[in-house]
Scaffold this motif. Structure first.
Motif, PDB file in Angstrom:
ATOM      1  N   GLY A 130     -13.201  -9.396  11.084  1.00 41.76           N
ATOM      2  CA  GLY A 130     -12.482  -8.540  10.136  1.00 41.76           C
ATOM      3  C   GLY A 130     -12.988  -8.651   8.719  1.00 41.76           C
ATOM      4  N   GLU A 131     -14.136  -9.302   8.510  1.00 39.75           N
ATOM      5  CA  GLU A 131     -14.673  -9.466   7.158  1.00 39.75           C
ATOM      6  C   GLU A 131     -15.390  -8.183   6.727  1.00 39.75           C
ATOM      7  OE1 GLU A 131     -17.171 -12.829   7.451  1.00 39.75           O
ATOM      8  OE2 GLU A 131     -15.528 -14.297   7.374  1.00 39.75           O
ATOM      9  N   VAL A 132     -15.045  -7.735   5.499  1.00 42.09           N
ATOM     10  CA  VAL A 132     -15.686  -6.556   4.902  1.00 42.09           C
ATOM     11  C   VAL A 132     -16.820  -7.062   4.016  1.00 42.09           C
ATOM     12  CG1 VAL A 132     -15.355  -4.514   3.466  1.00 42.09           C
ATOM     13  CG2 VAL A 132     -13.522  -5.283   4.980  1.00 42.09           C
ATOM     14  N   ARG A 133     -18.038  -6.663   4.343  1.00 45.78           N
ATOM     15  CA  ARG A 133     -19.223  -7.077   3.586  1.00 45.78           C
ATOM     16  C   ARG A 133     -20.048  -5.841   3.197  1.00 45.78           C
ATOM     17  NH1 ARG A 133     -20.338 -12.560   4.040  1.00 45.78           N
ATOM     18  NH2 ARG A 133     -19.020 -13.686   5.569  1.00 45.78           N
ATOM     19  N   THR A 134     -20.874  -6.073   2.171  1.00 45.27           N
ATOM     20  CA  THR A 134     -21.767  -4.990   1.744  1.00 45.27           C
ATOM     21  C   THR A 134     -22.887  -4.847   2.759  1.00 45.27           C
ATOM     22  OG1 THR A 134     -23.015  -6.561   0.415  1.00 45.27           O
ATOM     23  CG2 THR A 134     -21.275  -5.357  -0.701  1.00 45.27           C
ATOM     24  N   LEU A 149       0.828  -1.206   0.000  1.00 42.05           N
ATOM     25  CA  LEU A 149       0.000   0.000   0.000  1.00 42.05           C
ATOM     26  C   LEU A 149       0.857   1.248   0.000  1.00 42.05           C
ATOM     27  CD1 LEU A 149      -2.765  -1.052   2.515  1.00 42.05           C
ATOM     28  CD2 LEU A 149      -2.938  -0.908   0.026  1.00 42.05           C
ATOM     29  N   ALA A 150       1.995   1.143   0.690  1.00 37.87           N
ATOM     30  CA  ALA A 150       2.863   2.325   0.750  1.00 37.87           C
ATOM     31  C   ALA A 150       3.483   2.641  -0.596  1.00 37.87           C
ATOM     32  CB  ALA A 150       3.956   2.121   1.792  1.00 37.87           C
ATOM     33  N   THR A 151       3.832   1.607  -1.395  1.00 39.28           N
ATOM     34  CA  THR A 151       4.479   1.830  -2.681  1.00 39.28           C
ATOM     35  C   THR A 151       3.486   1.935  -3.816  1.00 39.28           C
ATOM     36  OG1 THR A 151       4.727  -0.548  -2.982  1.00 39.28           O
ATOM     37  CG2 THR A 151       6.515   0.610  -1.871  1.00 39.28           C
ATOM     38  N   GLY A 152       2.266   1.407  -3.594  1.00 37.90           N
ATOM     39  CA  GLY A 152       1.269   1.446  -4.662  1.00 37.90           C
ATOM     40  C   GLY A 152       1.534   0.461  -5.756  1.00 37.90           C
ATOM     41  N   ALA A 153       2.295  -0.593  -5.520  1.00 37.50           N
ATOM     42  CA  ALA A 153       2.668  -1.553  -6.550  1.00 37.50           C
ATOM     43  C   ALA A 153       1.601  -2.614  -6.690  1.00 37.50           C
ATOM     44  CB  ALA A 153       4.000  -2.207  -6.199  1.00 37.50           C
ATOM     45  N   GLY A 154       1.321  -3.051  -7.931  1.00 36.95           N
ATOM     46  CA  GLY A 154       0.440  -4.184  -8.202  1.00 36.95           C
ATOM     47  C   GLY A 154      -0.986  -3.909  -7.779  1.00 36.95           C
ATOM     48  N   TRP A 155      -1.686  -5.044  -7.522  1.00 33.42           N
ATOM     49  CA  TRP A 155      -3.086  -4.968  -7.118  1.00 33.42           C
ATOM     50  C   TRP A 155      -3.269  -5.163  -5.625  1.00 33.42           C
ATOM     51  CZ3 TRP A 155      -5.782  -8.370 -11.342  1.00 33.42           C
ATOM     52  CH2 TRP A 155      -5.681  -7.731 -12.615  1.00 33.42           C
ATOM     53  N   ALA A 156      -2.232  -5.089  -4.852  1.00 34.23           N
ATOM     54  CA  ALA A 156      -2.353  -5.341  -3.418  1.00 34.23           C
ATOM     55  C   ALA A 156      -3.306  -4.346  -2.795  1.00 34.23           C
ATOM     56  CB  ALA A 156      -0.972  -5.244  -2.754  1.00 34.23           C
ATOM     57  N   GLY A 157      -4.260  -4.863  -1.977  1.00 36.08           N
ATOM     58  CA  GLY A 157      -5.206  -4.002  -1.290  1.00 36.08           C
ATOM     59  C   GLY A 157      -6.366  -3.548  -2.144  1.00 36.08           C
ATOM     60  N   VAL A 158      -6.459  -4.051  -3.389  1.00 39.92           N
ATOM     61  CA  VAL A 158      -7.559  -3.683  -4.285  1.00 39.92           C
ATOM     62  C   VAL A 158      -8.502  -4.867  -4.375  1.00 39.92           C
ATOM     63  CG1 VAL A 158      -8.187  -2.937  -6.595  1.00 39.92           C
ATOM     64  CG2 VAL A 158      -6.072  -2.109  -5.558  1.00 39.92           C
ATOM     65  N   GLU A 159      -9.787  -4.646  -4.089  1.00 41.92           N
ATOM     66  CA  GLU A 159     -10.790  -5.696  -4.077  1.00 41.92           C
ATOM     67  C   GLU A 159     -11.878  -5.358  -5.087  1.00 41.92           C
ATOM     68  OE1 GLU A 159     -10.302  -8.345  -2.432  1.00 41.92           O
ATOM     69  OE2 GLU A 159      -8.626  -7.672  -1.192  1.00 41.92           O
ATOM     70  N   LEU A 160     -12.459  -6.389  -5.694  1.00 47.34           N
ATOM     71  CA  LEU A 160     -13.514  -6.241  -6.698  1.00 47.34           C
ATOM     72  C   LEU A 160     -14.833  -6.643  -6.072  1.00 47.34           C
ATOM     73  CD1 LEU A 160     -14.553  -5.818  -9.605  1.00 47.34           C
ATOM     74  CD2 LEU A 160     -13.978  -8.210 -10.063  1.00 47.34           C
ATOM     75  N   ALA A 161     -15.827  -5.799  -6.216  1.00 43.70           N
ATOM     76  CA  ALA A 161     -17.175  -6.082  -5.720  1.00 43.70           C
ATOM     77  C   ALA A 161     -18.158  -5.847  -6.855  1.00 43.70           C
ATOM     78  CB  ALA A 161     -17.511  -5.185  -4.538  1.00 43.70           C
ATOM     79  N   PRO A 162     -18.952  -6.859  -7.216  1.00 44.40           N
ATOM     80  CA  PRO A 162     -19.943  -6.653  -8.288  1.00 44.40           C
ATOM     81  C   PRO A 162     -20.987  -5.626  -7.842  1.00 44.40           C
ATOM     82  CG  PRO A 162     -19.609  -8.987  -7.811  1.00 44.40           C
ATOM     83  CD  PRO A 162     -18.948  -8.232  -6.739  1.00 44.40           C
ATOM     84  N   ARG A 163     -21.431  -4.878  -8.813  1.00 46.83           N
ATOM     85  CA  ARG A 163     -22.478  -3.907  -8.501  1.00 46.83           C
ATOM     86  C   ARG A 163     -23.804  -4.603  -8.182  1.00 46.83           C
ATOM     87  NH1 ARG A 163     -22.121   1.418  -9.177  1.00 46.83           N
ATOM     88  NH2 ARG A 163     -20.209   2.298 -10.039  1.00 46.83           N
ATOM     89  N   THR A 206      -8.952  -0.732  -0.996  1.00 49.10           N
ATOM     90  CA  THR A 206      -9.590  -0.067  -2.152  1.00 49.10           C
ATOM     91  C   THR A 206     -10.544  -1.060  -2.767  1.00 49.10           C
ATOM     92  OG1 THR A 206      -7.651   1.324  -2.555  1.00 49.10           O
ATOM     93  CG2 THR A 206      -9.236   1.057  -4.368  1.00 49.10           C
ATOM     94  N   VAL A 207     -11.812  -0.748  -2.780  1.00 48.04           N
ATOM     95  CA  VAL A 207     -12.852  -1.604  -3.333  1.00 48.04           C
ATOM     96  C   VAL A 207     -13.387  -0.953  -4.610  1.00 48.04           C
ATOM     97  CG1 VAL A 207     -15.061  -2.716  -2.912  1.00 48.04           C
ATOM     98  CG2 VAL A 207     -13.445  -2.403  -1.026  1.00 48.04           C
ATOM     99  N   VAL A 208     -13.380  -1.722  -5.698  1.00 43.13           N
ATOM    100  CA  VAL A 208     -13.857  -1.233  -7.004  1.00 43.13           C
ATOM    101  C   VAL A 208     -15.152  -1.947  -7.320  1.00 43.13           C
ATOM    102  CG1 VAL A 208     -13.354  -1.042  -9.464  1.00 43.13           C
ATOM    103  CG2 VAL A 208     -11.522  -0.747  -7.779  1.00 43.13           C
ATOM    104  N   LEU A 209     -16.192  -1.176  -7.614  1.00 45.93           N
ATOM    105  CA  LEU A 209     -17.478  -1.745  -8.032  1.00 45.93           C
ATOM    106  C   LEU A 209     -17.427  -1.952  -9.523  1.00 45.93           C
ATOM    107  CD1 LEU A 209     -19.922   0.433  -5.875  1.00 45.93           C
ATOM    108  CD2 LEU A 209     -19.076  -1.865  -5.422  1.00 45.93           C
TER     109      LEU A 209
END
Length: 809
Positions: A628-632, A570-584, A665-668
């Motif tokens: 610690g689960e992130v849910r809609t 997260l500190a370097t912003g490299a790759g997809w680390a910390g990025v999650e996909l959530a369907p709309r 970071t969650v992307v819809l």
């Protein structure tokens, strides 16, 4: 006829001899008669007128009568005939119970002549009493390991009659395991004994019933019987042992009723019920049973009825001590009744010690005493005794000297001083006594090892403690005195994580205080085990050890550590680390991501809770408190932004609580392309200084790679289809097996029917933290193509069940 004449001749001679004796005694003023007991009142005893030669016409006129001395008159003088007759029925056993010869005396006075004539009447015994046992139901308990030939005294039968009319013989019946032996006592009395003739076996017979009969010598003979029940017991290997084989005691005849005359003591080396001793009296007459009582538990023989020296001056009994296993031993108890006494014994201390070492050997002399009594006989016989429950005993040296010696090992720690009372008692009545008190001090030796308050000690040490802090204090006691009780403490050898134990803790030699030399870290060392030794100042010294356990107590000094999403990425912003996909189209409660964190602390300090601290859209997502689960939290709306930033705070339960944060970071998006596009825009927004061509180049390369893979997949499908078509042409002439295959067993992709349903599968790839899935159809194991048969064994290409369900989705 000759025999009859002989008997009459003997009777006449006896009568003649009696007449001569009577005449001779009458000449000397003494008459003797003999009558049997139990004669009725008024029975003829003798002709006093004739035997005295008074020749008086009427005794009543001449003043001839029997003198009255105030006692019971058993005889009367007939006034007209001058015959001596019985005044009442006479019972020999009642009048002369303990006498071998029963004589009753009376005096006749002839007042005219002023002469007094003595009359002596012997009461002879008749067989009017049958032998009897004190207990008609007897019980003997014999252990089964008893060897044959063992003897057991039986209770003797009692017959008040004397001479031949008393008990003459015994007879035993009832069992082959036992026989009867009769021993003759010093006084000629018969003592029956039960003799074991055959080994017992409790498993075969637990009880044996016997009958003991006693017969006297009368005509006809009388008998009495007692039933004996023998109980067979299991083994018990130690019999009781009396402290002495014979107990002799002299008591005054005026001793109060209820007094304890003597206490017999028997000990048994066994334990439990087999070592519990009970006492009982055996071989005692009815008189002795009326006079004395034996306490079955203590062995004390007490007086039940007052003693009378003139009635009997000595008693002899046999005491039996029996343990719980029914082994027994007997001892003799002799009680002598003594007369008056008027001088006290004189007790003189000739030599005495004032100090004695506690390790003095047994038999060490403490004092020498001299005792004497100016009385003579029984009243001058002095007995010395010592205070009970003391480790000393009396030993008679010579003449009237006694030594007080140690009988047990001394222990200064239990008793440091003794006041020994020696008492001298004579055998007079009433008993007189004198005493002397010996004061003795016990000197200490180093014979006691140190004793810790606890065999194991433990202490809780908080981590991050200050160096030199007191951890705990151990204490050891020494029962000795002086220098022997001085205690010093030492630390045992040991290592902790490769370092010497002495670098962690130290002990103060005088006080036993244990100090920490360094600060403990719970995450490095959680427990320290060590030994401490305490040593006294004796020579040689004695020591003891104690186990000490130091438990390091955790403190909340470590903050939670986030494992996912990685903080470095997260500190370097490299790759997809910390990025999650959530369907709309995700429903409320759908899992989006999971924050994973750990805490190096323990216990409550390591309990973690999760909280959503910051979100682009606060109401769209929620975080599980403990998971610690992130849910809609609701359905995504069209107006919601495509990219959301979530800040999750992870807290522990320490005091004070420590925390860490994780950014997601969650992307819809509904597809990977949308995700890539959003990431591209995000990268452009995040780094406006970088050239946009770099991100575009990576996106183009990704799309090209996906297109190439798809094209290769189509070509592969086409090749497989052509191969299938060619094989079906070759096998059409030989088999029509494929004619029955339904079209549903084929999968159509872009108009090409090439795959069997058995090769159908789904591939699901995601770019978020959830797992990608590769799912094969459930019927793949039963719809695969069979191996091609060899040429000599032609087989159809497919033998599938045309009714099987299709796997085409």
């Amino acid at each position: 006829m000759w025999a009859t004449g002989r008997r009459w001749g003997q009777r006449e001679r006896a009568l003649l001899w009696g007449v001569l004796v009577t005449a001779w005694e009458a000449a000397w003023g003494q008459l003797r008669y003999s009558i049997p007991e139990e004669m009725p009142k008024g029975s003829f005893v003798g002709d006093v007128d004739k035997d005295l030669g008074l020749q008086l016409p009427a005794l009543g006129d001449t003043g001839v009568r029997i003198l009255d001395k105030g006692r019971t008159q058993y005889f009367a003088l007939h006034g007209k005939t001058g015959h001596l007759v019985t005044a009442e029925r006479i019972d020999r056993e009642q009048l002369c119970r303990l006498l071998e010869k029963c004589l009753l005396r009376c005096e006749v006075i002839v007042e005219r002549e002023k002469n007094i004539y003595g009359i002596e009447v012997e009461i002879t015994d008749i067989n009017d009493n049958a032998p009897s046992f004190k207990e008609v139901e007897l019980e003997e308990k014999i252990i089964e390991t008893t060897i044959p030939g063992s003897r057991y005294p039986l209770v003797r039968a009692y017959d008040p009659d004397s001479g031949p009319n008393s008990v003459q013989s015994y007879e035993l019946s009832g069992d082959e395991h036992f026989s009867l032996a009769v021993q003759t006592g010093p006084g000629g009395d018969q003592r029956p004994e039960l003799v074991l003739t055959k080994a017992l076996d409790r498993e075969e017979a637990a009880f044996h019933e016997l009958v003991l009969r006693a017969s006297d010598g009368g005509e006809p003979a009388r008998t009495g019987k007692a039933r004996i029940r023998v109980a067979v017991l299991d083994a018990n290997d130690n019999a009781p042992v009396f402290s002495q084989a014979e107990y002799t005691v002299r008591v005054p005849e005026d001793v109060p009723v209820g007094s304890t005359l003597v206490t017999v003591t028997a000990t048994d080396a066994d334990e439990g019920i087999n070592g519990h001793v009970k006492y009982s009296l055996k071989k005692m007459s009815d008189i002795e049973s009326e006079l004395f009582h034996l306490d079955a538990e203590t062995g004390a023989i007490s007086l039940v009825r007052s003693l009378d020296f003139e009635e009997d001056d000595s008693y002899e009994m046999e005491v039996q001590a029996r343990d719980g296993g029914e082994l027994f031993v007997t001892a003799k108890v002799a009680i002598t009744v003594a007369d008056a006494n008027d001088n006290s014994p004189e007790l003189t201390v000739s030599s005495v010690l004032s100090e004695i070492s506690e390790d003095a050997p047994l038999g060490t002399m403490v004092a020498l005493l001299h005792v004497q009594d100016r009385d003579s006989g029984a009243n001058g016989e002095v007995r010395c005794s010592i205070s009970k429950n003391l480790p000393f005993r009396l030993e008679k040296s010579f003449d009237n000297y006694y030594s007080v010696v140690t009988a047990e090992e001394l222990d200064r720690e239990q008793v440091s001083e003794y006041n020994v009372t020696v008492r001298a008692t004579d055998g007079g009545s009433p008993t007189l006594w004198s005493s002397a008190v010996l004061c003795l001090r016990v000197l200490d030796v180093n014979d006691n090892a140190l004793v810790f308050a606890e065999a194991r000690s433990s202490a809780r040490v908080p981590e991050n403690n200050a160096a030199g802090a007191l951890v705990l204090r151990v204490r050891a006691w020494d029962a000795d005195w002086g220098q022997n009780a001085r205690v010093r403490y030492w630390l045992g050898e040991g290592r902790v994580r490769g370092a010497p134990l002495s670098s962690y803790v130290s002990v103060e030699a005088e006080t036993g205080a244990l100090y920490a030399l360094r600060s403990f870290d719970y995450e490095e060392v959680r427990e320290v085990g060590l030994w401490m030794r305490a040593e006294d100042g004796g020579a040689p010294s004695l020591s003891s050890n104690v186990s000490v356990r130091l438990v390091v107590v955790d403190e909340n000094d470590k903050a939670p550590q986030v494992l996912y999403p990685p903080a470095a990425a997260l500190a370097t912003g490299a790759g997809w680390a910390g990025v999650e996909l959530a369907p709309r189209s995700a429903e409320p409660g759908a899992l989006v991501a999971k924050v994973v964190a750990v805490d190096a602390d323990a216990g409550q300090n390591a309990w973690l809770s999760y909280e959503l601290a910051k979100a682009t859209e606060p109401g769209l997502f929620r975080v599980g408190l403990h998971s610690g689960e992130v849910r809609t939290a609701r359905f995504p709306l069209a107006r919601d932004a495509a990219r959301h930033s979530l800040v999750v705070v992870v807290k522990d339960h320490g005091r004070p609580a420590l925390s860490a944060t994780a950014t997601l970071t969650v992307v819809l998006a509904e597809s990977v392309a949308e995700l890539l596009a959003e990431l591209g825009s995000a990268a452009s927004a995040a780094a406006p200084g970088e050239p946009a061509g770099s991100l575009t180049r990576w996106l183009v390369l990704a799309v090209a790679a996906v297109s190439c893979l798809f094209l290769a997949f189509l070509l592969l499908l086409l090749a497989l289809r052509l191969r299938r078509w060619r094989r079906s042409q070759l096998l059409a002439a030989d088999s029509g097996a494929l004619r029955g295959v339904p079209a549903s067993h084929f999968v159509g992709i872009d108009g090409v029917r090439a795959f069997l349903q058995s090769y159908s599968h789904e591939v699901s790839l995601t770019a978020d933290s959830r797992k990608s899935q590769l799912r094969f159809s459930g019927a793949s194991c039963c719809h695969t193509l069979p191996a091609r048969p060899p040429p000599d064994e032609p087989a159809p290409l497919l033998r599938e069940d045309p009714t099987a369900p299709s796997d085409v989705e």
